[in-house]
Motif scaffolding. Structure first.
Motif, short mmCIF file in Angstrom:
data_model
loop_
_atom_site.label_atom_id
_atom_site.label_comp_id
_atom_site.label_asym_id
_atom_site.label_seq_id
_atom_site.Cartn_x
_atom_site.Cartn_y
_atom_site.Cartn_z
N ILE A 151 0.88 -1.18 0.00
CA ILE A 151 0.00 0.00 0.00
C ILE A 151 0.91 1.22 0.00
O ILE A 151 1.69 1.43 0.92
N SER A 152 0.79 2.05 -1.03
CA SER A 152 1.73 3.16 -1.16
C SER A 152 1.07 4.34 -1.89
O SER A 152 0.14 4.15 -2.69
N LEU A 153 1.56 5.51 -1.58
CA LEU A 153 1.13 6.74 -2.27
C LEU A 153 2.27 7.36 -3.06
O LEU A 153 2.11 8.46 -3.60
N ARG A 154 3.40 6.65 -3.15
CA ARG A 154 4.58 7.19 -3.81
C ARG A 154 4.69 6.63 -5.22
O ARG A 154 4.61 5.41 -5.44
N ASN A 155 4.85 7.54 -6.19
CA ASN A 155 4.93 7.14 -7.61
C ASN A 155 6.07 6.18 -7.86
O ASN A 155 5.94 5.21 -8.62
N SER A 156 7.20 6.42 -7.21
CA SER A 156 8.38 5.59 -7.45
C SER A 156 8.14 4.14 -6.99
O SER A 156 8.82 3.23 -7.46
N MET A 157 7.16 3.96 -6.13
CA MET A 157 6.86 2.62 -5.63
C MET A 157 5.85 1.92 -6.53
O MET A 157 6.10 0.83 -7.05
N PHE A 158 4.66 2.54 -6.72
CA PHE A 158 3.61 1.79 -7.42
C PHE A 158 3.79 1.74 -8.93
O PHE A 158 3.14 0.94 -9.61
N GLU A 159 4.66 2.58 -9.48
CA GLU A 159 4.88 2.50 -10.92
C GLU A 159 5.58 1.21 -11.33
O GLU A 159 5.50 0.81 -12.50
N LEU A 160 6.26 0.56 -10.38
CA LEU A 160 6.96 -0.68 -10.70
C LEU A 160 6.11 -1.92 -10.43
O LEU A 160 6.56 -3.05 -10.60
N ALA A 161 4.84 -1.73 -10.05
CA ALA A 161 3.98 -2.86 -9.73
C ALA A 161 3.57 -3.61 -10.99
O ALA A 161 3.41 -3.02 -12.06
N ASP A 162 3.40 -4.93 -10.86
CA ASP A 162 2.89 -5.73 -11.97
C ASP A 162 1.41 -5.46 -12.18
O ASP A 162 0.92 -5.47 -13.32
N GLN A 163 0.70 -5.26 -11.08
CA GLN A 163 -0.72 -4.92 -11.16
C GLN A 163 -1.00 -3.83 -10.14
O GLN A 163 -0.56 -3.89 -8.99
N LEU A 164 -1.76 -2.82 -10.58
CA LEU A 164 -2.05 -1.66 -9.75
C LEU A 164 -3.54 -1.56 -9.52
O LEU A 164 -4.33 -1.60 -10.46
N ILE A 165 -3.93 -1.47 -8.26
CA ILE A 165 -5.34 -1.32 -7.88
C ILE A 165 -5.49 0.04 -7.22
O ILE A 165 -4.88 0.30 -6.18
N GLY A 166 -6.27 0.90 -7.84
CA GLY A 166 -6.46 2.24 -7.29
C GLY A 166 -7.79 2.35 -6.56
O GLY A 166 -8.83 1.85 -7.01
N ILE A 167 -7.79 2.98 -5.41
CA ILE A 167 -8.99 3.21 -4.61
C ILE A 167 -9.26 4.71 -4.60
O ILE A 167 -8.37 5.50 -4.27
N TYR A 168 -10.49 5.08 -4.94
CA TYR A 168 -10.83 6.51 -4.95
C TYR A 168 -12.28 6.67 -4.50
O TYR A 168 -13.05 5.71 -4.46
N LYS A 169 -12.61 7.90 -4.18
CA LYS A 169 -13.94 8.18 -3.64
C LYS A 169 -14.54 9.37 -4.39
O LYS A 169 -13.94 10.43 -4.49
#
Length: 306
Positions: free
Chosen positions: A267-285
Motif C-alpha cells: 500500500i503506497s502513495l509514492r509514484n516511485s513505488m507503485f509505478e513498478l507494480a505488476d498490477q495496480l489497484i487504485g482506490i478513490y472516492k
C-alpha cells in the motif's frame, strides 16, 4: 516407629518376667532339694540290710570312690515357711500386673511384615519413576541442544544476509545481530545494531524514522532469504523514506518478486513505488462512494505510442 516401640516394651517385660521366675524357682527349689536329701538319709538309717547287701554295697562303693559329691547337712537347711510362700505370691502378682500394663500387641510382627512389604513396593516404584525421570531429562537435554544448534545455524545465516542487504539498501552501511546472553540465547533476546553509511554504530531504537524503516526491511528480507514466505502485505513502508530510498526499496522488491516467486502487496502513495507494480489497484472516492480500478502499468507503458 510405634510398632518398634511396642516390640521393645514387650522384650523388656519378658526379660523382667524371666528374671523373676528364675529367682522364685531358686527360692522354692533350694528348700525342696534340702528336704529331699534329708528324707533320703533318714530312710537309709532306718533300713536293715543284710550282710550280702552290705557286701555288694561295699563293692559298689569301692567302684565309686571317685564320686566326691558333698551333700549339705540336713540340720542346716531352713524349712519352708508361710512367709516364703507369701513372698512368692507377691512376686507373681507384681509380674502379672506389669504384664497387664505392657499389653503387647501380638499382631505387631504381622503388621510389621505387611508394612515392610508395602515399603519394598514403594521403593521399587520410586526406582522405576527415577529411571523414567532420568530418561526424560536426558531427552529434554538432547532437544535443548538440538534447538540451540538449529537456532545458531539460522542466526548466523540471517546475520550474514542482513549485513549484505542493509549494505545494498543504504549504499555502504552495515547491520548486525548480537546475542545478549551467548550461554542462553533464549533468555535475554537479541540486540539489533546498525551503522548507516558514513555514520557510527547505533541501536535501532536511536535511529530516525527512515533509518528504522530501512533497518526493519533489511531484517525482513534477510528472513525471507533464509525461509521464504509466499506472500507479504506492507502498509506504506515508504512513508518515511526519501525519493532515492523509495526507488531503491521498490526495485529490490521487484527483483524479489521475479527471482523468488514471492508476492508483495504494498500500500503506497509514492509514484516511485507503485509505478513498478505488476498490477495496480487504485482506490478513490467520488460523491461519497468508494470505487476501485485495476490496471497493469507495464502493459500501458508498452502500448504507449512513441
Amino acid at each position: 516407629t510405634n510398632l518398634k516401640k511396642s516390640i521393645q516394651k514387650s522384650k523388656v517385660a519378658l526379660e523382667k518376667l524371666r528374671t523373676h521366675l528364675f529367682n522364685d524357682f531358686e527360692l522354692i527349689h533350694h528348700p525342696l532339694r534340702s528336704l529331699s536329701n534329708h528324707v533320703s538319709n533318714k530312710m537309709v538309717d532306718d533300713h536293715v540290710v543284710d550282710d550280702q547287701v552290705s557286701s555288694n554295697d561295699k563293692m559298689v562303693d569301692d567302684d565309686d570312690d571317685e564320686d566326691n559329691t558333698i551333700y549339705p547337712d540336713p540340720n542346716s537347711l531352713n524349712p519352708i515357711t508361710e512367709d516364703m510362700i507369701g513372698s512368692i505370691k507377691v512376686n507373681l502378682s507384681v509380674i502379672e500386673y506389669e504384664l497387664s500394663k505392657v499389653s503387647p500387641n501380638m499382631n505387631a510382627l504381622y503388621e510389621y511384615s505387611r508394612k515392610e512389604l508395602s515399603f519394598k513396593k514403594l521403593i521399587a516404584t520410586l526406582k522405576s519413576i527415577s529411571q523414567e525421570r532420568s530418561s526424560a531429562q536426558h531427552q529434554y537435554q538432547l532437544l535443548r541442544r538440538k534447538r540451540l544448534d538449529e537456532f545458531m545455524t539460522s542466526f548466523n545465516v540471517i546475520c550474514k544476509e542482513l549485513s549484505a542487504i542493509y549494505s545494498l539498501l543504504t549504499m555502504g552501511g552495515d547491520a548486525s545481530l548480537d546475542l545478549v546472553d551467548h550461554l542462553d540465547p533464549f533468555s535475554k533476546g537479541i540486540l539489533f545494531s546498525v551503522k548507516p553509511a558514513k555514520k557510527s554504530w547505533k541501536n535501532i531504537a536511536h535511529l530516525s524514522g527512515g533509518e528504522k524503516t530501512l533497518s526493519s526491511l533489511s531484517l525482513i528480507f534477510a528472513l525471507h532469504h533464509y525461509s521464504p514466505t509466499p506472500i507479504y502485505v506492507m502498509d506504506e513502508i515508504d512513508a518515511a523514506l526519501d525519493i532515492r530510498n523509495v526507488s531503491i526499496v521498490a526495485h529490490y522488491i521487484k527483483n524479489l518478486c521475479s527471482s523468488n516467486n514471492a508476492q508483495f502487496i504494498v500500500i503506497s502513495l509514492r509514484n516511485s513505488m507503485f509505478e513498478l507494480a505488476d498490477q495496480l489497484i487504485g482506490i478513490y472516492k467520488v460523491s461519497d462512494q468508494t470505487s476501485s480500478v485495476s490496471m497493469f502499468p507495464q502493459s500501458i507503458i508498452e502500448e504507449k505510442p512513441t
